[in-house]
Design a protein around this motif. Structure first.
Motif, PDB file in Angstrom:
ATOM      1  N   MET A   4     -34.171   9.475  41.354  1.00 59.13           N
ATOM      2  CA  MET A   4     -34.343  10.416  40.241  1.00 59.13           C
ATOM      3  C   MET A   4     -33.233  10.197  39.210  1.00 59.13           C
ATOM      4  O   MET A   4     -32.057  10.169  39.549  1.00 59.13           O
ATOM      5  CB  MET A   4     -34.299  11.849  40.765  1.00 59.13           C
ATOM      6  N   LYS A   5     -33.622  10.007  37.939  1.00 59.33           N
ATOM      7  CA  LYS A   5     -32.648   9.627  36.926  1.00 59.33           C
ATOM      8  C   LYS A   5     -31.727  10.778  36.516  1.00 59.33           C
ATOM      9  O   LYS A   5     -30.740  10.559  35.826  1.00 59.33           O
ATOM     10  CB  LYS A   5     -33.391   9.097  35.697  1.00 59.33           C
ATOM     11  N   ASN A   6     -32.023  12.002  36.928  1.00 61.97           N
ATOM     12  CA  ASN A   6     -31.116  13.110  36.598  1.00 61.97           C
ATOM     13  C   ASN A   6     -30.053  13.303  37.676  1.00 61.97           C
ATOM     14  O   ASN A   6     -29.325  14.288  37.660  1.00 61.97           O
ATOM     15  CB  ASN A   6     -31.903  14.415  36.406  1.00 61.97           C
ATOM     16  N   LYS A   7     -29.954  12.340  38.588  1.00 60.54           N
ATOM     17  CA  LYS A   7     -29.024  12.487  39.710  1.00 60.54           C
ATOM     18  C   LYS A   7     -27.574  12.381  39.275  1.00 60.54           C
ATOM     19  O   LYS A   7     -27.205  11.557  38.446  1.00 60.54           O
ATOM     20  CB  LYS A   7     -29.315  11.451  40.792  1.00 60.54           C
ATOM     21  N   ILE A   8     -26.738  13.237  39.869  1.00 58.38           N
ATOM     22  CA  ILE A   8     -25.288  13.184  39.698  1.00 58.38           C
ATOM     23  C   ILE A   8     -24.729  12.537  40.959  1.00 58.38           C
ATOM     24  O   ILE A   8     -24.882  13.066  42.060  1.00 58.38           O
ATOM     25  CB  ILE A   8     -24.696  14.592  39.518  1.00 58.38           C
ATOM     26  N   LEU A   9     -24.096  11.397  40.802  1.00 56.74           N
ATOM     27  CA  LEU A   9     -23.513  10.671  41.931  1.00 56.74           C
ATOM     28  C   LEU A   9     -22.009  10.892  41.929  1.00 56.74           C
ATOM     29  O   LEU A   9     -21.334  10.605  40.941  1.00 56.74           O
ATOM     30  CB  LEU A   9     -23.824   9.178  41.825  1.00 56.74           C
ATOM     31  N   VAL A  10     -21.492  11.426  43.034  1.00 58.18           N
ATOM     32  CA  VAL A  10     -20.058  11.678  43.162  1.00 58.18           C
ATOM     33  C   VAL A  10     -19.493  10.722  44.205  1.00 58.18           C
ATOM     34  O   VAL A  10     -19.938  10.720  45.351  1.00 58.18           O
ATOM     35  CB  VAL A  10     -19.764  13.134  43.580  1.00 58.18           C
ATOM     36  N   ILE A  11     -18.536   9.913  43.786  1.00 54.07           N
ATOM     37  CA  ILE A  11     -17.845   9.018  44.715  1.00 54.07           C
ATOM     38  C   ILE A  11     -16.396   9.475  44.752  1.00 54.07           C
ATOM     39  O   ILE A  11     -15.679   9.370  43.751  1.00 54.07           O
ATOM     40  CB  ILE A  11     -17.941   7.548  44.267  1.00 54.07           C
ATOM     41  N   GLY A  12     -15.971  10.015  45.904  1.00 57.44           N
ATOM     42  CA  GLY A  12     -14.628  10.571  45.928  1.00 57.44           C
ATOM     43  C   GLY A  12     -14.214  11.126  47.272  1.00 57.44           C
ATOM     44  O   GLY A  12     -14.786  10.800  48.318  1.00 57.44           O
ATOM     45  N   SER A  13     -13.236  12.000  47.225  1.00 58.77           N
ATOM     46  CA  SER A  13     -12.569  12.496  48.432  1.00 58.77           C
ATOM     47  C   SER A  13     -13.298  13.681  49.060  1.00 58.77           C
ATOM     48  O   SER A  13     -13.948  14.479  48.386  1.00 58.77           O
ATOM     49  CB  SER A  13     -11.140  12.922  48.088  1.00 58.77           C
ATOM     50  N   ILE A  14     -13.147  13.757  50.378  1.00 59.00           N
ATOM     51  CA  ILE A  14     -13.647  14.884  51.165  1.00 59.00           C
ATOM     52  C   ILE A  14     -12.486  15.302  52.060  1.00 59.00           C
ATOM     53  O   ILE A  14     -12.092  14.571  52.970  1.00 59.00           O
ATOM     54  CB  ILE A  14     -14.871  14.475  52.011  1.00 59.00           C
ATOM     55  N   ASN A  15     -11.917  16.469  51.800  1.00 56.73           N
ATOM     56  CA  ASN A  15     -10.703  16.899  52.492  1.00 56.73           C
ATOM     57  C   ASN A  15     -10.880  18.244  53.183  1.00 56.73           C
ATOM     58  O   ASN A  15     -11.773  19.039  52.836  1.00 56.73           O
ATOM     59  CB  ASN A  15      -9.537  17.044  51.499  1.00 56.73           C
ATOM     60  N   TYR A  16      -9.974  18.499  54.092  1.00 58.80           N
ATOM     61  CA  TYR A  16      -9.857  19.813  54.723  1.00 58.80           C
ATOM     62  C   TYR A  16      -8.579  20.447  54.187  1.00 58.80           C
ATOM     63  O   TYR A  16      -7.496  19.883  54.327  1.00 58.80           O
ATOM     64  CB  TYR A  16      -9.798  19.670  56.241  1.00 58.80           C
ATOM     65  N   ASP A  17      -8.710  21.596  53.544  1.00 60.05           N
ATOM     66  CA  ASP A  17      -7.567  22.244  52.892  1.00 60.05           C
ATOM     67  C   ASP A  17      -6.885  23.255  53.818  1.00 60.05           C
ATOM     68  O   ASP A  17      -7.554  24.112  54.408  1.00 60.05           O
ATOM     69  CB  ASP A  17      -8.014  22.981  51.626  1.00 60.05           C
ATOM     70  N   LEU A  18      -5.572  23.159  53.902  1.00 63.88           N
ATOM     71  CA  LEU A  18      -4.749  24.104  54.658  1.00 63.88           C
ATOM     72  C   LEU A  18      -3.929  24.877  53.624  1.00 63.88           C
ATOM     73  O   LEU A  18      -3.065  24.294  52.951  1.00 63.88           O
ATOM     74  CB  LEU A  18      -3.837  23.358  55.633  1.00 63.88           C
TER      75      LEU A  18
END
Length: 330
Positions: A1-15
Motif C-alpha cells: 500500500m503506497k500510503n504506508k509509513i515505514l519506520v526503521i529504528g530503535s525498540i527500547n525498554y524504558d526505565l
C-alpha cells in the motif's frame, strides 16, 4: 500500500525515575516514583503514527528476552505491522530516564539489540522501502545503516523524514537527500555548528544548512512551538497551552503526528497543526508510548481547544500566505 509509513529504528525498554530535580555529578538523591514503559524513538514514532490512523510497519531488532517479547506484543497491540522486527542474541535496548518536577528529562540509551542492525539487513528491504510513502528514521540505530537507508530511499523518490536524535555528525551529502529534517534546538546546533539559543540564531543555523544543500527543516522548540523552514519559506506552529507532566515522547508524538497527516496527503500547514496538538497531548501524561494520543483523543483535544485551534489555524494560514507572496516576488 503506497500510503504506508515505514519506520526503521530503535525498540527500547524504558526505565524511568521521577525526582524533584536532577542530581549533579557525584550526588545521590531520592526519587519519588519508578516505572517501566515501552519506548525507543523508532517504536515511539511508529506507535504515534499508528494511533493517529497511519498504516505503519516497523523494522528493528529486539533481544530474545522478556523485555523484547513485551515490546513486540505492544507494537502488535497498537496496530503496527511487526513482520520485520527480528529477535537477535544481544539483549533488548534500554533507556534510563530521569524526569524532574517540571517534567524535563535526561536520557541515557543503551542500544543493545538495536546496534546489531546492518546494511545487509536494509538491502533485503529494498522492495519494502520502494513501496513506502514515507520513511521515518532516527539515530538510535547505527549511523552507517541510517545513511545506507537514506541512499536507497532517495533513489526511489520516497519521502524521507529524519529525526537526528541522539545528535551525531551526519555527512552533508546524506542530509541533502532527506525530505524533512526534524531536530530540536540542541540537535540543530550539533548539525550546523552554530548557536541556537534564540530563534534568530536557529534561523541562521538553518540557513547555513540550506546553503549546503539541505531542503527542509522542521524545528521543534517545545513550549515555544515549531517552525517549518526552507530557503524561501517559514511557517510557525504555535504551542498549545497544557499542563506539563513529562516531556519524554513529545518530539516522537509530533513526528508521528506529522507523518500520519502527510500520509493522508494533508496540506503542510494542517499537518504541522495536528503534529503540534499531538505533541501537546503527549506531555500531559507520564511515559513514552503510554502518553501518545490516539485519533479520538486528538480530535477531542482539538474540539476542547477550539479558540486556540482557530488562532493557530489563522496563524498557520497567514504564515503560509506570506510565504507564497514572498516566493511570488522572487
Amino acid at each position: 500500500m503506497k500510503n504506508k509509513i515505514l519506520v526503521i529504528g530503535s525498540i527500547n525498554y524504558d526505565l524511568v525515575v521521577y525526582a524533584q530535580r536532577h542530581p549533579i555529578p557525584g550526588e545521590t538523591i531520592l526519587g519519588n516514583r519508578f516505572y517501566t514503559f515501552p519506548g525507543g524513538k523508532g517504536a515511539n514514532q511508529a506507535i504515534a503514527a499508528a494511533r493517529l490512523g497511519g498504516n505503519v510497519q516497523m523494522v528493528g531488532h529486539i533481544g530474545n528476552d522478556a523485555f523484547g517479547q513485551e515490546l513486540l506484543l505492544n507494537l502488535k497491540k497498537n496496530q503496527v505491522e511487526t513482520q520485520l522486527v527480528r529477535k537477535v542474541k544481544e539483549p533488548t535496548g534500554t533507556a534510563l530516564i530521569t524526569v524532574d518536577a517540571a517534567g524535563e528529562n535526561t536520557i541515557i540509551v543503551v542500544p543493545g539489540a538495536n546496534a546489531t542492525l546492518k546494511k545487509a539487513d536494509i538491502d533485503e528491504l529494498k522492495d519494502t522501502i520502494r513501496e513506502a510513502k514515507i520513511l521515518l528514521l532516527q539515530l538510535e540505530i547505527p549511523l552507517e545503516v541510517v545513511i545506507h537507508t537514506i541512499d536507497i530511499a532517495h533513489s526511489f523518490g520516497t519521502t524521507i523524514i529524519l529525526n537526528p536524535a541522539p545528535a551525531a555528525q551526519i555527512p552533508i551529502e546524506t542530509l541533502r537527500k532527506v525530505t524533512f529534517i526534524i531536530p530540536n534546538e540542541c540537535e540543530l546546533a550539533f548539525l550546523s555548528g552554530k548557536e541556537t539559543d534564540t530563534f534568530a540564531n536557529c534561523r541562521q543555523a538553518a540557513n547555513y544548512l540550506f546553503a549546503l544543500g539541505c531542503q527542509q527543516i522542521i524545528l521543534t522548540r517545545g513550549e515555544h512551538g515549531a517552525y517549518y523552514l526552507s530557503q524561501d519559506q517559514q511557517i510557525f506552529a504555535p504551542p498549545f497551552k497544557v499542563s506539563v507532566v513529562d516531556t519524554t515522547a513529545a518530539g516522537d508524538a509530533f513526528i508521528g503526528g506529522l507523518a500520519a497527516a502527510l500520509a493522508e496527503d494533508l496540506e503542510l500547514h494542517t499537518a504541522l497543526f495536528r503534529a503540534s496538538a499531538a505533541g501537546a497531548l503527549a506531555v500531559t501524561k507520564a511515559g513514552a508510548q503510554t502518553s501518545l494520543p490516539d485519533r479520538i483523543k486528538l480530535e477531542t483535544f482539538l474540539s476542547k481547544h477550539q479558540q486556540e485551534v482557530k488562532t493557530t489555524k489563522n496563524q498557520l494560514e497567514s504564515n503560509q500566505n506570506y510565504a507564497e507572496i514572498k516566493r511570488s516576488k522572487k
